[in-house]
Design a protein around this motif. Structure first.
Motif, short mmCIF file in Angstrom:
data_model
loop_
_atom_site.label_atom_id
_atom_site.label_comp_id
_atom_site.label_asym_id
_atom_site.label_seq_id
_atom_site.Cartn_x
_atom_site.Cartn_y
_atom_site.Cartn_z
N LEU A 1 0.52 -0.88 -0.32
CA LEU A 1 0.72 0.04 0.15
C LEU A 1 0.83 0.87 0.11
CD1 LEU A 1 -2.60 1.95 -0.21
CD2 LEU A 1 -2.88 1.11 2.78
N LEU A 2 2.01 1.16 1.04
CA LEU A 2 2.24 2.54 1.12
C LEU A 2 3.50 3.26 -0.18
CD1 LEU A 2 4.29 2.13 4.39
CD2 LEU A 2 2.63 4.01 3.54
N PHE A 3 3.76 1.53 -0.77
CA PHE A 3 4.68 2.02 -2.15
C PHE A 3 3.57 2.07 -3.42
CE2 PHE A 3 4.91 -0.16 -6.83
CZ PHE A 3 6.29 0.41 -7.87
N LEU A 4 2.34 2.32 -3.17
CA LEU A 4 1.23 2.37 -4.60
C LEU A 4 0.92 3.87 -4.13
CD1 LEU A 4 -1.63 -0.22 -4.42
CD2 LEU A 4 0.16 0.21 -5.79
N VAL A 5 0.82 4.21 -2.86
CA VAL A 5 1.12 5.92 -2.65
C VAL A 5 2.17 6.43 -2.86
CG1 VAL A 5 1.40 7.65 -0.45
CG2 VAL A 5 -0.46 5.40 -0.44
N GLU A 6 4.01 5.84 -2.92
CA GLU A 6 4.20 6.34 -3.67
C GLU A 6 4.40 6.77 -4.41
OE1 GLU A 6 9.77 6.16 -2.91
OE2 GLU A 6 8.17 4.32 -3.41
N LYS A 7 3.71 5.79 -5.59
CA LYS A 7 3.30 5.42 -7.49
C LYS A 7 2.72 6.86 -7.55
CE LYS A 7 3.96 4.50 -11.02
NZ LYS A 7 5.15 4.82 -12.32
N VAL A 8 1.84 7.13 -6.29
CA VAL A 8 0.43 8.41 -6.46
C VAL A 8 1.59 9.69 -6.65
CG1 VAL A 8 -1.12 8.70 -5.97
CG2 VAL A 8 -0.86 6.90 -6.31
N VAL A 9 2.17 9.47 -5.45
CA VAL A 9 3.04 10.93 -5.34
C VAL A 9 3.85 10.74 -6.75
CG1 VAL A 9 4.78 12.20 -3.67
CG2 VAL A 9 3.07 11.28 -2.93
N TRP B 1 10.57 1.85 5.47
CA TRP B 1 9.90 3.94 5.06
C TRP B 1 10.89 5.08 4.69
CZ3 TRP B 1 10.81 8.57 7.35
CH2 TRP B 1 11.69 8.76 8.15
N TYR B 2 11.59 4.60 5.08
CA TYR B 2 12.62 5.95 4.99
C TYR B 2 13.88 5.40 3.20
CZ TYR B 2 16.82 2.82 7.46
OH TYR B 2 16.60 2.02 7.77
N HIS B 3 13.00 4.66 2.50
CA HIS B 3 13.55 4.47 0.95
C HIS B 3 13.48 5.36 -0.06
CE1 HIS B 3 15.67 0.90 3.35
NE2 HIS B 3 16.60 0.86 2.53
N THR B 4 13.06 6.61 0.46
CA THR B 4 12.25 7.05 -0.39
C THR B 4 13.02 8.34 -1.05
OG1 THR B 4 9.95 8.55 -1.26
CG2 THR B 4 10.94 8.22 1.43
N GLN B 5 12.93 8.75 -2.67
CA GLN B 5 13.47 9.99 -2.31
C GLN B 5 12.09 11.03 -2.26
OE1 GLN B 5 15.69 9.90 -6.72
NE2 GLN B 5 15.28 8.11 -6.88
N LEU B 6 11.61 11.59 -2.14
CA LEU B 6 10.15 12.03 -2.20
C LEU B 6 9.91 12.80 -0.46
CD1 LEU B 6 7.41 9.42 -4.76
CD2 LEU B 6 9.41 11.65 -5.00
N TRP C 1 3.23 9.89 -9.92
CA TRP C 1 2.55 10.48 -10.43
C TRP C 1 2.30 12.07 -10.29
CZ3 TRP C 1 -2.55 11.67 -10.68
CH2 TRP C 1 -2.89 12.55 -11.68
N TYR C 2 1.71 12.44 -9.39
CA TYR C 2 1.21 13.45 -9.17
C TYR C 2 2.53 14.66 -9.43
CZ TYR C 2 -0.68 17.66 -6.41
OH TYR C 2 -1.16 19.19 -6.39
N ARG C 3 3.96 14.44 -8.87
CA ARG C 3 4.94 15.44 -9.36
C ARG C 3 6.01 14.83 -10.03
NH1 ARG C 3 8.34 14.39 -3.43
NH2 ARG C 3 6.31 15.63 -1.80
N GLY C 4 5.43 14.36 -10.84
CA GLY C 4 5.97 14.20 -12.48
C GLY C 4 7.69 13.31 -12.25
N ALA C 5 7.91 13.53 -10.76
CA ALA C 5 8.98 12.58 -11.01
C ALA C 5 9.28 11.18 -11.72
CB ALA C 5 9.21 12.55 -9.54
N GLN C 6 9.92 10.77 -11.64
CA GLN C 6 11.25 9.26 -12.58
C GLN C 6 11.20 8.38 -11.27
OE1 GLN C 6 12.76 10.21 -16.13
NE2 GLN C 6 9.76 10.23 -16.84
#
Length: 438
Positions: A33-41, A184-189, A43-48
């Motif tokens: 679920l958290l991964f899917l949230v990261e995917k949505v964020v 949780w801290y494995h993210t660039q967002l 997409w929203y930010r236009g990040a890759q």
């Protein structure tokens, strides 16, 4: 007396295995679920920050790791219980908040040094390379955990907790909790987090750790608390002018997590065999990570990244259909994993080892397809044939599914085995071989 003790050990191990499986069935959906949230964020930010096959590989690695953990495939040179019985100066009650606080701090201290040594000693790097093998940095790469760490050498680092009599059960509860809190801290967002940067490992700190820039390489080993790095001289702040570049300097060039787990070990074995210097045959295992005998380096060079800012990330030409099928394969095997964890005791031994081995083979098969290996057809056929044989041998039942969940599950699993072979043949013939021919 020994027989009774051994029976007690098996009973405790069974209870722990069942509890761990139940916890994982709760935690894993949260991770997804958290991964899917990261995917949505993203997409929203236009990040890759997420690539499909890379994330499938990461989730698949997570499946192999938790299967290995639940099956208890490992040996501790010294167990914590053995340590407590011999050195405890006092004994703390298991319901004491101080037992949990001290235990957590000591487990984190152990984690720092095991993590650091895994980066600094050649043979220990094999147990950790999988975690750094992704050339992306997102929540899914946190799941890239080792299946090659069969031996635990480092229980001795829990000596402070043992001296204070922190109960074994407390340390057993803290272990998986400590691991899950590192997700949780494995993210660039998420950017820097103010005062927390001085206390906890944050996404910013861990981006540094996963980076292979010379400014960042082999820094920030902390797992929950960052002050270990500041005390022991391994801290590096994320610099605004130096964007982290992720991966390992000897790229793995595969999506197959099982191969990644043993790549470095295979290289060490080859180097030890090939070098003519007998001293080098011994010390190659204990030298700093990356060291190779001079005569081997000259004759058998390996691929390495010289310029981290200009290299081609590993990718495989894959249609959207193949990427989608890879996700289907991963999620279906995750479904099989959930059933496995929910029915560990009912499946029993040796059934749980057959089941675990089957999951390993399944992941090996579909990640070989992701790597565009034409031989994926053979691996997939062997996997499906084995699965059908297991159903046949049990009288038309998938590890007790008819009784536990209903016959529909056995029918579903059977259909999947047939479909997976047909689909793999299709992709190999119509996409992989055709591309190679052209």
């Amino acid at each position: 007396m020994f027989f009774i003790a051994y029976k007690d050990f098996l009973y405790i191990n069974q209870i722990a295995m069942e509890a761990y499986g139940a916890i994982l069935n709760i935690v894993m959906p949260i991770f997804v679920l958290l991964f899917l949230v990261e995917k949505v964020v993203e997409w929203y930010r236009g990040a890759q920050v997420i690539r499909g096959l890379d994330s499938v590989s990461s989730f698949s690695s997570g499946i192999t790791n938790v299967v290995k953990d639940v099956l208890g495939v490992g040996i501790s040179v010294i167990t914590y219980e053995w340590l407590v019985q011999r050195v405890a100066l006092t004994h703390m009650p298991a319901n004491s908040i101080w037992a949990f606080a001290i235990g957590f701090l000591v487990v984190d201290f152990q984690g720092y040094w095991v993590h650091r040594w895994s980066h600094e000693i050649n043979f220990l790097w094999n147990r950790h390379i999988i975690h750094h093998s992704s050339e992306e940095f997102n929540l899914s790469c946190a799941l890239r955990q080792s299946v090659s760490s069969f031996i635990n050498y480092f229980t001795i680092l829990l000596l402070p907790a043992a001296l204070l009599g922190v109960p074994t059960m407390v340390v057993a509860v803290i272990g998986p909790l400590h691991l899950f809190l590192q997700y949780w801290y494995h993210t660039q967002l998420i950017n820097k987090m103010g005062v927390l940067e001085y206390i906890l490992v944050t996404p910013s700190h861990h981006r540094v750790h996963h980076a292979m820039n010379k400014e960042y390489l082999d820094k920030n080993y902390g797992q929950i608390f960052i002050f270990w790095d500041k005390w022991f001289g391994s801290f590096q702040e994320e610099l605004p002018e130096v964007k982290p570049v992720y991966g390992v300097t000897r790229p793995v060039r595969t999506w197959n997590p099982i191969k990644i787990n043993f790549q470095h070990l295979w290289l060490l074995m080859q180097d030890a065999w090939r070098t003519r210097n007998w001293w080098d045959k011994v010390r190659v295992w204990f030298m700093p990570t990356g060291w190779r005998p001079a005569d081997v380096v000259e004759k058998y060079p390996v691929d390495s990244i010289k310029d981290v800012y200009h290299f081609e990330k590993y990718d495989t030409k894959a249609s959207r259909a193949l990427i989608a099928w890879s996700w289907v394969q991963m999620f279906f095997n995750y479904f099989l994993l959930a059933y496995f964890f929910a029915n560990l005791v009912n499946i029993g031994s040796p059934g749980i080892f057959y089941y675990g081995g089957f999951l390993f083979l399944a992941i090996f098969a579909y990640t070989e397809l992701m790597d565009r290996n034409p031989y994926a057809v053979y691996f997939e056929t062997i996997k499906s044939a084995l699965g059908l044989y297991l159903i046949y041998q049990s009288g038309g039942d998938w590890f007790g599914a008819n009784q536990n969940w209903g016959a529909w599950m056995t029918y579903l699993v059977t259909a999947y085995f047939v479909l997976s072979v047909i689909t793999t043949v299709f992709f190999v013939e119509k996409e992989i071989k055709l591309t190679v021919a052209n």
